[in-house]
Scaffold this motif. Structure first.
Motif, short mmCIF file in Angstrom:
data_model
loop_
_atom_site.label_atom_id
_atom_site.label_comp_id
_atom_site.label_asym_id
_atom_site.label_seq_id
_atom_site.Cartn_x
_atom_site.Cartn_y
_atom_site.Cartn_z
N GLU A 1 58.40 -19.40 -26.61
CA GLU A 1 57.74 -18.32 -27.35
C GLU A 1 56.55 -18.81 -28.16
O GLU A 1 55.60 -18.08 -28.38
CB GLU A 1 58.75 -17.63 -28.27
CG GLU A 1 59.80 -16.82 -27.54
CD GLU A 1 60.67 -16.03 -28.49
OE1 GLU A 1 60.39 -16.06 -29.71
OE2 GLU A 1 61.61 -15.37 -28.02
N LEU A 2 56.61 -20.06 -28.62
CA LEU A 2 55.54 -20.60 -29.44
C LEU A 2 54.83 -21.74 -28.73
O LEU A 2 55.44 -22.47 -27.93
CB LEU A 2 56.08 -21.11 -30.78
CG LEU A 2 56.73 -20.07 -31.70
CD1 LEU A 2 57.27 -20.73 -32.95
CD2 LEU A 2 55.74 -18.97 -32.07
N PHE A 3 53.56 -21.87 -29.01
CA PHE A 3 52.72 -22.90 -28.41
C PHE A 3 51.90 -23.52 -29.53
O PHE A 3 51.20 -22.82 -30.26
CB PHE A 3 51.82 -22.27 -27.35
CG PHE A 3 50.74 -23.18 -26.83
CD1 PHE A 3 51.04 -24.16 -25.89
CD2 PHE A 3 49.43 -23.05 -27.26
CE1 PHE A 3 50.05 -25.00 -25.40
CE2 PHE A 3 48.43 -23.88 -26.77
CZ PHE A 3 48.75 -24.85 -25.84
N ALA A 4 52.02 -24.82 -29.71
CA ALA A 4 51.31 -25.52 -30.78
C ALA A 4 50.18 -26.35 -30.18
O ALA A 4 50.36 -27.00 -29.15
CB ALA A 4 52.25 -26.42 -31.57
N SER A 5 49.04 -26.32 -30.84
CA SER A 5 47.90 -27.13 -30.41
C SER A 5 47.37 -27.93 -31.59
O SER A 5 47.29 -27.42 -32.71
CB SER A 5 46.78 -26.25 -29.83
OG SER A 5 46.23 -25.41 -30.82
N GLY A 6 47.05 -29.18 -31.34
CA GLY A 6 46.50 -30.05 -32.38
C GLY A 6 45.02 -30.25 -32.15
O GLY A 6 44.58 -30.51 -31.03
N SER A 7 44.25 -30.12 -33.22
CA SER A 7 42.80 -30.20 -33.09
C SER A 7 42.32 -31.64 -33.04
O SER A 7 43.04 -32.57 -33.41
CB SER A 7 42.11 -29.47 -34.25
OG SER A 7 42.24 -30.21 -35.44
N THR A 8 41.10 -31.81 -32.59
CA THR A 8 40.48 -33.13 -32.56
C THR A 8 40.06 -33.56 -33.96
O THR A 8 39.60 -34.67 -34.15
CB THR A 8 39.25 -33.12 -31.64
OG1 THR A 8 38.41 -32.00 -32.00
CG2 THR A 8 39.67 -32.95 -30.19
N THR A 9 40.21 -32.67 -34.94
CA THR A 9 39.92 -33.03 -36.33
C THR A 9 41.23 -33.31 -37.06
O THR A 9 41.71 -34.42 -37.09
CB THR A 9 39.11 -31.92 -37.03
OG1 THR A 9 39.79 -30.67 -36.86
CG2 THR A 9 37.73 -31.83 -36.43
N ASP A 10 41.87 -32.26 -37.60
CA ASP A 10 43.08 -32.52 -38.39
C ASP A 10 44.01 -31.33 -38.51
O ASP A 10 44.97 -31.36 -39.25
CB ASP A 10 42.69 -32.97 -39.80
CG ASP A 10 41.66 -32.06 -40.44
OD1 ASP A 10 41.81 -30.82 -40.33
OD2 ASP A 10 40.71 -32.57 -41.04
N GLN A 11 43.77 -30.26 -37.78
CA GLN A 11 44.51 -29.02 -37.97
C GLN A 11 45.47 -28.75 -36.82
O GLN A 11 45.17 -29.03 -35.66
CB GLN A 11 43.52 -27.85 -38.09
CG GLN A 11 44.14 -26.55 -38.56
CD GLN A 11 43.09 -25.46 -38.70
OE1 GLN A 11 42.58 -24.95 -37.71
NE2 GLN A 11 42.76 -25.12 -39.93
N VAL A 12 46.65 -28.20 -37.18
CA VAL A 12 47.62 -27.77 -36.19
C VAL A 12 47.64 -26.25 -36.18
O VAL A 12 47.73 -25.61 -37.24
CB VAL A 12 49.04 -28.30 -36.51
CG1 VAL A 12 50.03 -27.82 -35.46
CG2 VAL A 12 49.04 -29.82 -36.59
#
Length: 941
Positions: free
Chosen positions: A524-535
């Protein structure tokens, strides 16, 4: 037998009331003794639970004196009181065996009573700084163990260590029904897990950093409001409540992978270098609830380990060096076996999902399968002709996919080692890893090809089910991830993620600025991590953003959900792993201190009341006192007037002068090389190649225009009284009268014997100006000119270059030059006699300042005498409001004062850039947060 002993312990001559009272005492005392997690001496037992029920230790001993046959009461008062046989404990706690109900100990009730006793003792005994530490930065390792033992009695130590365990063993129904109590304990847990690292390293920071950086309305901060340090002031104001971060784990390495193991009970963090990299692999295990490092679970690794693999159940660790395999059993805390594998270089390894097999890939192209239970060799897979670049077991561990540097993928039967299928044209990421992934049911295999395509294979029949065409502009993916139900495929590129529908073969979403992903177990959930510092966490069903998680200060390397999908674990290049509460993240407001972008310079205004941040977002000017942003504008060059009210900002489009009090601004005419006068009333700028215009800012009109005829101008500086202007060309200096536009004393100051000039600076009394003269093949010097007489006063030889700083003393009697050419050094000269006073070699980037009233040069707040007059510490303190001895340490973790650590900075508050003005410090973190700190003259102890 035990029943008879207990019956005899209550004397018949007691009245019924006395017998009832003694029975309750017996249950309390003996019941507590049998459930203690550590045995204690008689005096400590009285301290722990006797003081509330007995007037003296002798009275407590009287209760136990008839029980010598079952309880050991030693003559030596330092030895612990304990039961003689474990069976006595079992007897008392079993209602079927202890049929005399007056002696039966209800274990749940006993734990509840003991938990209350522990809390009572802690409340009456614990106080601030019990060890008498003299510094807030004192490390725990520096405290002698005898100091701790003298400060904390065994009973107090027991209460601190075990109260929570006794509380957790009792029925928590009544406790949980008290919402206030439950919330307070929950906040205490957040407080402890978020600040555990520093509390363990430097305990006194509990009263400084931990409280200071806690949310404003947290129960812990409110309860201990009197302990909030008064000698530090923090702006802008923090969050009102706790954010979604449950805990922060600090590591000494880039957290390449972080995952939950053993049913979410533990967290594993590790780093494995590439085959050609020098660092050794790292692995640590942490308690998922408390963040405590489980040092006793892991083997001691050396410098040779290049690969570390943790089994899916978290029970086995595989350590791989160049040609040695080691299997560590976490449960038994011992090596299961060690295998020496000759001279063939191991380049990759992988454990099967059922943990029965280990696949090892070698430099020469072979793969060896091992039985992980016995360490025996199983099948040897041969067929590749080059370095092995990828190993991937199917979820059921029956098939293994292997790839090599010659772009060939092979599928093998694990049980018999037979070759099933071959795929050619494989893409190899960074020349050392192939991009392949099985679906969760093992029926599909996705493969990245050199031809900018993703092929999805039906594993059973060995044919292509789907061919996904990727545009060449998107590049080739670095990782492939299936959703749990296999309906979505995530392709991870350098700075973007594409989501593909496996039923239609269509790209349904693209997330820019992301390079790492994770699906929750239910999909149900999908997490993505940025190339900077944010999830960022997305709701797949609703196709909307669920929450944003801020806290890391560097790029994200890994994301993993817990088994129940309620918690997310992230690892980053900032050397931390964070545990996030997903539901709290959806309810938590974003930081009121809005991120300011990628900051590359932090500067105070001349009066210290304003802070300027130059960032990727432009120029932002903050009020240091309130933390409020006063001005946002495009631009990259900033100048303040002396009182800090006016600020001039130059952008690619124009130059504007802003009044921070009124909010008004004026736009200056076209030109370049803009310079603001000290009083903020005038601006000088270059017009055409060598013409200079002086602009009256309040009247918005030109005052005078004149020409510098000695070449192209590249630097201009106003005198401190705003009456003169110095202009520099390649080898000429012009000193101009602002009112008349005339070059004073009949002409320019020649400097033809040098190639370049830089760092021109007027003395405070405007009697002199100093300039650095440098160039290849010539003498590099600092020249001191007499302004009015237009003559060279002194020439000071030194190894100077273009990157220098000139600082005059307040009375213009001394001048210091700071140079970082061929080493870092500081020289001080007397402007009246030309005598060299000091030569120093401090650390790089030191702050160099003079102070009125003190005959000294201050370097990072430390005075160095520049004359014969002596000065005392009190004199320095009296005059030194604008002189700072504040710094950030080398690790960028601590604020130091006079080189002593005084304030630990949480990871999200650590500086990417910082600046100090007197007792003020402005910090810009790499995640875009700003922190303004003011330190009083005296740090409380």
């Amino acid at each position: 037998m035990y029943a008879l002993v207990l019956q005899n312990s209550i004397k018949e001559r007691y009245t019924d009331e006395e017998q009832q009272r003694n029975r309750l005492r017996f249950i309390h005392i003996v019941g507590s003794i049998v459930i203690l997690l550590e045995s204690l001496p008689m005096s400590q037992l009285f301290m722990l639970f006797g003081g509330a029920h007995f007037e003296s230790q002798e009275e407590l001993e009287g209760v136990l004196q008839t029980l010598h046959s079952v309880i050991d009461i030693p003559e030596d008062a330092n030895n612990p009181v304990q039961t003689l046989h474990l069976s006595f404990r079992d007897f008392l706690l079993d209602p079927d065996r202890c049929f005399h109900r007056q002696f039966w100990v209800d274990e749940e009730q006993a734990n509840q009573t003991l938990a209350v006793d522990c809390l009572r003792l802690m409340s009456s005994s614990l106080q601030k700084n019990m060890c008498g530490l003299t510094s807030f930065g004192t490390r725990k390792a520096e405290i002698d163990v005898t100091v701790i033992e003298n400060a904390f009695s065994p009973a107090v130590q027991y209460a601190c260590r075990h109260w929570a365990e006794h509380a957790s063993r009792e029925s928590m129904t009544e406790f949980q029904q008290s919402s206030l109590a439950y919330e307070f304990v929950h906040e205490c847990r957040l407080f402890a897990t978020n600040f555990r690292h520093v509390i363990e390293k430097a305990p006194e920071q509990l009263y400084v950093s931990a409280i200071l950086f806690s949310p404003m309305q947290s129960s812990v901060r409110q309860t201990f409001a009197s302990s909030v340090p008064r000698w530090i002031r923090l702006r802008p104001q923090l969050h009102e409540t706790w954010g979604p971060s449950l805990q922060t784990i600090e590591c000494s390495y880039v957290v390449e992978c972080a995952c939950f193991v053993q049913g979410d009970r533990l967290i594993a963090t590790y780093f494995s270098p590439k085959p050609h990299e020098k660092p050794s692999a790292q692995l640590e295990i942490w308690d998922a609830q408390t963040g405590e490092r489980q040092t006793n679970l892991l083997p001691i690794t050396g410098d040779s380990e290049k690969i570390i693999k943790l089994s899916a159940d978290g029970l086995t660790v595989v350590l791989v060096s160049d040609n040695v395999l080691k299997f560590w059993d976490i449960a038994k805390r011992d090596f299961r076996f060690v295998l020496q594998k000759g001279h063939s270089l191991i380049v990759c390894a992988e454990l099967s999902g059922d943990n029965n097999f280990l696949a090892v890939g070698y430099e020469g192209g072979t793969i060896q399968l091992y039985d992980t239970k016995a360490g025996d060799r199983r099948n040897k897979l041969e067929g590749h002709s080059d370095r092995i670049t990828g190993l991937e077991f199917s979820p059921d561990s029956k098939i293994i996919a292997t790839s090599s540097l010659n772009a060939v993928l092979r599928l093998w039967n694990v049980q018999n080692g037979s070759l099933l299928h071959t795929v050619e044209g494989l893409y190899t990421y960074h020349w050392d890893s192939s991009i392949i992934a099985f679906s969760s049911d093992g029926k599909l295999l996705a493969v990245a090809l050199e031809s900018y395509a993703i092929q999805v294979w039906d594993v059973a029949v060995g044919k292509v089910e789907l061919n996904l065409e990727i545009t060449e502009t998107a590049g080739r993916p670095g990782q492939i991830v299936f959703s749990p139900n296999g309906e979505v495929l995530a392709l991870l590129f350098l700075d973007s993620v594409q989501l593909w529908d496996m039923r239609t073969g269509v790209c349904i979403s693209m997330l820019t600025g992301s390079n790492v992903v994770a699906f929750s177990p239910d999909g149900e959930l999908f997490a993505s991590g940025s190339t900077t510092d944010q999830v960022r966490v997305w709701n797949m069903q609703k196709d909307e953003l669920h929450c944003t998680l801020d806290g890391h200060t560097e790029y994200l390397d890994t994301l993993n959900f817990s088994e129940d999908g309620r918690t997310l674990l992230s690892g980053s290049g900032d050397l931390t792993a964070r545990v996030w509460d997903i539901q709290r993240g959806s309810r938590h407001p974003s930081e009121s201190n809005e991120p300011v972008g990628n900051v590359y310079n932090v500067t105070f205004s001349k009066d210290g009341k304003g802070v300027v941040l130059l960032s990727s977002s432009g120029v932002q000017v903050f009020d240091f006192e309130t933390g409020d942003c006063r001005l946002r504008s495009d631009g990259s060059i900033v100048s303040f007037s002396s009182e800090g009210q006016l600020v001039m900002i130059t952008s690619d489009y124009d130059t504007r002068v802003f009044d921070l009090q009124t909010g008004s601004h004026s736009i200056l005419p076209d030109g370049n090389l803009y310079t603001l006068s000290t009083d903020g009333q005038l601006a000088a700028f270059k017009y055409k190649k060598n013409a200079i215009r002086i602009w009256n800012i309040p009247h918005d009109e030109e005052t005078v225009c004149f020409s510098h005829n000695q070449g192209d101008i590249y630097e201009m500086v106003f005198s401190t009284d705003s009456e003169l202007l110095a202009s520099l060309s390649q080898n000429q200096i012009g000193i101009w009268n602002i009112r008349t536009g005339k070059c004073i004393s009949g002409g320019n100051f020649p400097a033809a014997d040098h190639h370049h000039l830089s760092s021109v600076t007027f003395s405070p009394n405007n009697e002199f100006f100093a300039v650095v003269c440098y160039g290849m093949g010539c003498e590099n010097t600092l020249k001191l000119w007499d302004v009015r007489a237009a003559r060279l006063r002194f020439k000071f030889g030194w190894d100077l270059w273009f990157n220098n700083k000139i600082v005059f003393g307040p009375d213009s009697r001394l001048v210091a030059v700071v140079s970082d050419h061929d080493g870092y050094g500081i020289l001080v000269w007397n402007t009246q006699t030309g005598e060299r006073i000091l030569k120093l070699s401090p650390s790089d980037d030191s702050r160099v300042e003079f102070l009125a009233g003190i005959d000294a040069l201050f370097i990072d707040g430390k005075p160095y005498a520049t004359g014969t007059a002596e000065f005392t510490e009190s004199e320095v303190a009296r005059y030194s409001r604008s002189i700072s001895d504040l710094q950030i340490d080398v690790s960028r973790t601590w604020v130091t004062k006079s080189s002593e650590p005084i304030l630990w900075l949480p990871p999200e508050r650590r500086p990417g850039r910082y600046e100090v003005w007197g007792n003020q410090m402005a910090i810009s973190s790499d995640n875009g947060l700003i922190t303004f700190l003011t330190f009083n003259d005296e740090v409380e102890s």
